[in-house]
Each structure stands twice: as structure tokens, then as C-alpha cells.
Design a protein around this motif. Structure first.
Motif, PDB file in Angstrom:
ATOM      1  N   ASP A 148       0.817  -1.221   0.000  1.00 37.08           N
ATOM      2  CA  ASP A 148       0.000   0.000   0.000  1.00 37.08           C
ATOM      3  C   ASP A 148       0.850   1.271   0.000  1.00 37.08           C
ATOM      4  O   ASP A 148       0.328   2.363   0.153  1.00 37.08           O
ATOM      5  CB  ASP A 148      -0.992   0.008   1.169  1.00 37.08           C
ATOM      6  CG  ASP A 148      -0.321   0.243   2.503  1.00 37.08           C
ATOM      7  OD1 ASP A 148       0.916   0.265   2.553  1.00 37.08           O
ATOM      8  OD2 ASP A 148      -1.040   0.398   3.509  1.00 37.08           O
TER       9      ASP A 148
ATOM     10  N   ASP B 299      -1.023  -7.058   3.187  1.00 36.89           N
ATOM     11  CA  ASP B 299      -0.777  -5.691   3.662  1.00 36.89           C
ATOM     12  C   ASP B 299      -2.106  -4.977   3.930  1.00 36.89           C
ATOM     13  O   ASP B 299      -2.261  -4.287   4.934  1.00 36.89           O
ATOM     14  CB  ASP B 299       0.037  -4.927   2.603  1.00 36.89           C
ATOM     15  CG  ASP B 299       0.706  -3.676   3.177  1.00 36.89           C
ATOM     16  OD1 ASP B 299       0.830  -3.580   4.411  1.00 36.89           O
ATOM     17  OD2 ASP B 299       1.106  -2.806   2.384  1.00 36.89           O
TER      18      ASP B 299
ATOM     19  N   LYS C 205      -5.015  -4.031   7.930  1.00 40.42           N
ATOM     20  CA  LYS C 205      -5.628  -2.817   8.492  1.00 40.42           C
ATOM     21  C   LYS C 205      -6.646  -3.148   9.576  1.00 40.42           C
ATOM     22  O   LYS C 205      -7.026  -2.275  10.348  1.00 40.42           O
ATOM     23  CB  LYS C 205      -6.318  -1.966   7.407  1.00 40.42           C
ATOM     24  CG  LYS C 205      -5.479  -1.563   6.215  1.00 40.42           C
ATOM     25  CD  LYS C 205      -4.049  -1.215   6.507  1.00 40.42           C
ATOM     26  CE  LYS C 205      -3.233  -1.118   5.236  1.00 40.42           C
ATOM     27  NZ  LYS C 205      -1.814  -1.470   5.425  1.00 40.42           N
TER      28      LYS C 205
ATOM     29  N   HIS D  79       2.237  -4.791  11.786  1.00 38.34           N
ATOM     30  CA  HIS D  79       3.425  -4.295  11.088  1.00 38.34           C
ATOM     31  C   HIS D  79       4.657  -4.358  11.990  1.00 38.34           C
ATOM     32  O   HIS D  79       5.767  -4.570  11.513  1.00 38.34           O
ATOM     33  CB  HIS D  79       3.206  -2.861  10.596  1.00 38.34           C
ATOM     34  CG  HIS D  79       2.583  -2.788   9.227  1.00 38.34           C
ATOM     35  ND1 HIS D  79       1.278  -3.133   8.993  1.00 38.34           N
ATOM     36  CD2 HIS D  79       3.105  -2.432   8.016  1.00 38.34           C
ATOM     37  CE1 HIS D  79       1.015  -2.981   7.696  1.00 38.34           C
ATOM     38  NE2 HIS D  79       2.106  -2.558   7.084  1.00 38.34           N
TER      39      HIS D  79
ATOM     40  N   HIS E  36       6.818  -7.820   2.019  1.00 36.21           N
ATOM     41  CA  HIS E  36       6.263  -7.044   3.135  1.00 36.21           C
ATOM     42  C   HIS E  36       4.894  -7.578   3.583  1.00 36.21           C
ATOM     43  O   HIS E  36       4.675  -7.875   4.754  1.00 36.21           O
ATOM     44  CB  HIS E  36       6.165  -5.573   2.704  1.00 36.21           C
ATOM     45  CG  HIS E  36       5.444  -4.700   3.663  1.00 36.21           C
ATOM     46  ND1 HIS E  36       5.982  -4.333   4.876  1.00 36.21           N
ATOM     47  CD2 HIS E  36       4.208  -4.130   3.606  1.00 36.21           C
ATOM     48  CE1 HIS E  36       5.113  -3.564   5.517  1.00 36.21           C
ATOM     49  NE2 HIS E  36       4.033  -3.429   4.776  1.00 36.21           N
TER      50      HIS E  36
ATOM     51  N   VAL F 110       3.382  -9.082   7.120  1.00 32.35           N
ATOM     52  CA  VAL F 110       2.289  -8.363   7.786  1.00 32.35           C
ATOM     53  C   VAL F 110       1.089  -9.293   7.978  1.00 32.35           C
ATOM     54  O   VAL F 110       0.453  -9.306   9.036  1.00 32.35           O
ATOM     55  CB  VAL F 110       1.884  -7.118   6.961  1.00 32.35           C
ATOM     56  CG1 VAL F 110       0.594  -6.504   7.501  1.00 32.35           C
ATOM     57  CG2 VAL F 110       3.003  -6.085   6.966  1.00 32.35           C
TER      58      VAL F 110
END
Ligand code: ZN
Length: 428
Positions: free
Chosen positions: A138, A185, A189, A265, A284, A288
Motif C-alpha cells: 500500500d 498488507d 488494516k 506491522h 512485506h 504483515v
């Protein structure tokens, strides 16, 4: 499927100096063909353009850029071992030595190429246009470059691209592992938002409700599109890219990564530091995503304990200096201790946490269970277990206990250190 950048701009709180730096974002099939037109109409003052890519992204999109922009300088980096670190930046700087007249850059690649380009662009006062070749992360529109600098994960001030041209014909053909990483990723959230809300409830930290609501919409759309991503549906890919770019704009607007980065993260950052583990080489979003599965499981266990009412909280919680010194490698200890000065939990006490119990419960109730999250992630074959990252299961508790110290940012994972059931739910 374009992002209405003016609408996003309208959500900015001028009193907080919130800004959107991107002129426009286009996400559609064949978008790359608009490149000559955009360069001429919007950035016509720049005459010496260089494209940054690697061997893989050159094949995926770079070749096409060369056709569309005759005379462009191509900076092709070696994808083997290419990371957003001092070596990657060094390779770019060396390649640019013979092209000092370049006045505009195009980043053509995934997250790493973008971070190297934005770092270089900032330091050389250049603008750049982004052509993402995978829906993998992102951070395309980030204003900070997430780099590993001499082993330490650091965020450097950098620049956002001035324009994003996301061609779904290109990024939907990216290796499926990269797309699954983008899902990891974005789905992360869930805990980022949870951490932000709890921190806001406990400390009064600033939170932007429009941003939280738009992230919740992104998550809902992501869940609805996972079957489509699994089966290669074009629109589902565009939707994923849309969510990733919007999440990036949320960070751009708030001015830091708070809306998009929490305890999940921190797990990823800790593993990247290779201080409790051997170095690992994964994307990544893969790290995550695994962090999310671990963190959400612990948060739900904490919820059950808090709801039972049968718990006590400490009156204060110092930074665990000895613990940090024991597990962070010597070269990192000073910077970690500095990162934790002052103690972000200095003003928090047991009475305060007890008084916020109902709000904390309500926020944790909204979080999907880790089983539910794993079920969603399985649809795109995303990594969900620590062992998927070749890390031993035995590192799970230590990761959860140590990772809150990698950043000066309050998460519920850090707050859990106050509770008497902490060791029980995290494991020894
Ligand atoms: Zn991220």
C-alpha cells in the motif's frame, strides 16, 4: 476505476495541515497508453526523463514505456537481492551518475523500486510518476521511504509520486505471491485500525473518523473481492489496487503511517531486523499477514479475559530495558532505547485502563476472529502461519512481546503488558 482525488482532498483537515500530494490516480485496463499524453499535458516542462525498473518489471511494463516515450533513459536494477536499503539506493545512485541531466523520474515496478525511486527523487529534488506492476503493497503513494538502513528498519522523509498510472492489464499478471502480499498488507488494516481506535480511546491520541470509515469500506470491499482475486477476475484486481492506493492516501493525508500500521506491522519490522531470527526474505505483505493472524488471535483472547471481568492491571508499565537489551542485537539496542524515549505509556495507569474497559471491549468486538481472517486469506493462498516464513513456532511469543518496542507507537499489544493475563494469552 479511478480514485476521485478531489473527493479525497475534500476530507483533509486544513487546520491540521493535511494534504494530498498526488495530482491524480488512474486505475484501468490499458492505462499505460495514456502515459505520453499525461507527460505532455501535465509535466511538459520536463525534458529528460528516466525510468527506474528491474529486469522483471522491465519485461512486465518497462519495455512498453520505452516504446511510448522514445528517448527515455532506462535505469534497470538487478532484481537479485534488490531491497529498499543502502545497497539498492547505491545501485540507483551509481546508475544515475551518467545521467545528471535527468529532471523527471518514472518508477516502474513494485514496492522496492518505488521506495528506492522516492528516496532518490527526494534527495535530488525530482518529481516522479508511478507505474505499479503489482498490487503488492500500500506504499506506492507514500511520502516516506520505508528502508532498511544498515540493518535498522527506518522511515525516511521522501516524496509521493505526482501521478499514479495503474494498468490492470499489467498488475493483474504479476506473480500471484505478490498479489497475495498486497492482500496481506491491506487486510492487516483490521488490527491497525483496532490499535488506532484503542489508543485514541485510552490516550486521546488524534484519530480521523473519515479515514477510519474509509478504511473500513476498503476492508469490506477487499473481503468481497477475494474470490475474484483467487479466480483471476480483472475487476477484483482493480479493486485491490484501489484499496491499496486509498490506504496509501490515508497515510499521506494523516502525515504518518498510523492509519495503516499497527501491531501486525511491528511483527514484520522486528523480523526484518533479524535480531531474534535469521534474516528472512519475504514480501512485506506476507510478513504483515502473518503478523495479523498472530495479533488478532491474541486480541480476541484478551477480549474474552476482559469481558470476564476477572483480571487485574498494573499501575504503571516501564519500558522493559533489560528485556530489550537481552534480545535486540547490540548494534540495535541504542536506537531501540532511543525510539522508546520517552515511554509512550508513561501517562497510562491501571485506573485509566479500567475506566476505558467498555470502549476497549467494543473496539475488540468489531475485530474479526483470527479463524475468520485466516479463512479469507486462504482464498488467495496468502501466508498465515509464522512457519510459512520459515520461522519456528517457538518465536511467536517472543515476537509478540518484543515487537511493540520497534516503534514509538501505542498499540493494544503494547498496552496488554499492563494486564495480569498477558503471559497466559501470549504464551511463554
Ligand atoms: Zn504495510
Amino acid at each position: 476505476m479511478n480514485i476521485d482525488i478531489e473527493k479525497v482532498r475534500g476530507l483533509c483537515d486544513a487546520s491540521r495541515n493535511q494534504q494530498i500530494y498526488v495530482d491524480d490516480i488512474i486505475i484501468e485496463k490499458g492505462a499505460i497508453n495514456q502515459l505520453p499524453d499525461i507527460l505532455q499535458k501535465k509535466y511538459g516542462q520536463y525534458k529528460n526523463i528516466a525510468m527506474v525498473c528491474d529486469d522483471n518489471t522491465y519485461q512486465a511494463a518497462g519495455k512498453k514505456v520505452e516504446e511510448l516515450v522514445p528517448g527515455i533513459t532506462t535505469i534497470k536494477l538487478d532484481p537479485n537481492g534488490l531491497h529498499a536499503d543502502e545497497h539498492g539506493v547505491g545501485a540507483m545512485e551509481k546508475a544515475m551518475e551518467d545521467h545528471k541531466d535527468v529532471d523527471f523520474l518514472i518508477a516502474c515496478g513494485s514496492g522496492t523500486v518505488h521506495d528506492i525511486t522516492r528516496y532518490y527523487a527526494y534527495n535530488n529534488h525530482l518529481q516522479f510518476l508511478s507505474i505499479p506492476t503489482a498490487a503488492s503493497v500500500d506504499g506506492f503513494v507514500s511520502t516516506v521511504a520505508a528502508m532498511t538502513w544498515h540493518g535498522f528498519k527506518k522511515s525516511f522523509t521522501a516524496v509521493s509520486p505526482c501521478f499514479v498510472l495503474a494498468d490492470s492489464e499489467i498488475f493483474s499478471k504479476a506473480p500471484s505471491r505478490l498479489t497475495a502480499s498486497g492482500v496481506g498488507d491491506l487486510i492487516g488494516k483490521f488490527t491497525s485500525i483496532c490499535d488506532w481506535k484503542i489508543s485514541h480511546a485510552v490516550t486521546g491520541e488524534y484519530i480521523s473518523m473519515p479515514v477510519v470509515e474509509w478504511e473500513q469500506d476498503i476492508l469490506k470491499a477487499l473481503i468481497d473481492n477475494l474470490d475474484g482475486i483467487g479466480s483471476g477476475d480483472f475487476e477484483a484486481y482493480e479493486n485491490l489496487m484501489y484499496g491499496l492506493l486509498l490506504s496509501g492516501l490515508a497515510m499521506q493525508m494523516i502525515g504518518n503511517s498510523r492509519p495503516a500500521s499497527g501491531a501486525e506491522h511491528h511483527c514484520s519490522h522486528l523480523w526484518e531486523m533479524a535480531t531474534i531470527n535469521e534474516p528472512i526474505d519475504f514480501y512485506h505483505g506476507e510478513k504483515v499477514g502473518v503478523g495479523l493472524c498472530m495479533v488478532s488471535a491474541v486480541y480476541k483472547k484478551a477480549l474474552a479475559k476482559i469481558k470476564s471481568g476477572n483480571y487485574t492491571v498494573k499501575d504503571h508499565m516501564d519500558v522493559e530495558t533489560d528485556f530489550i537489551k537481552k534480545y535486540f542485537k547490540e548494534s540495535l539496542v541504542d536506537s531501540i532505547l532511543e525510539e522508546n524515549t520517552p515511554n509512550i505509556m508513561a501517562d497510562i495507569n491501571g485506573d485509566l485502563l479500567k475506566s476505558k474497559e467498555a470502549e476497549i471491549i467494543a473496539i475488540l468486538e468489531e475485530l474479526p476472529s483470527s479463524e475468520q481472517i485466516i479463512g479469507w486469506m486462504n482464498k488467495v493462498h496468502a501466508f498465515t502461519k509464522i512457519t510459512d516464513l520459515t520461522l519456528p513456532e517457538s518465536l511467536r511469543p517472543l515476537t509478540l512481546k518484543l515487537s511493540p518496542y520497534v516503534r514509538q507507537r501505542l498499540t493494544f499489544m503494547r498496552l496488554l503488558k499492563f494486564y495480569d493475563f498477558y503471559d497466559e494469552i501470549i504464551g511463554e
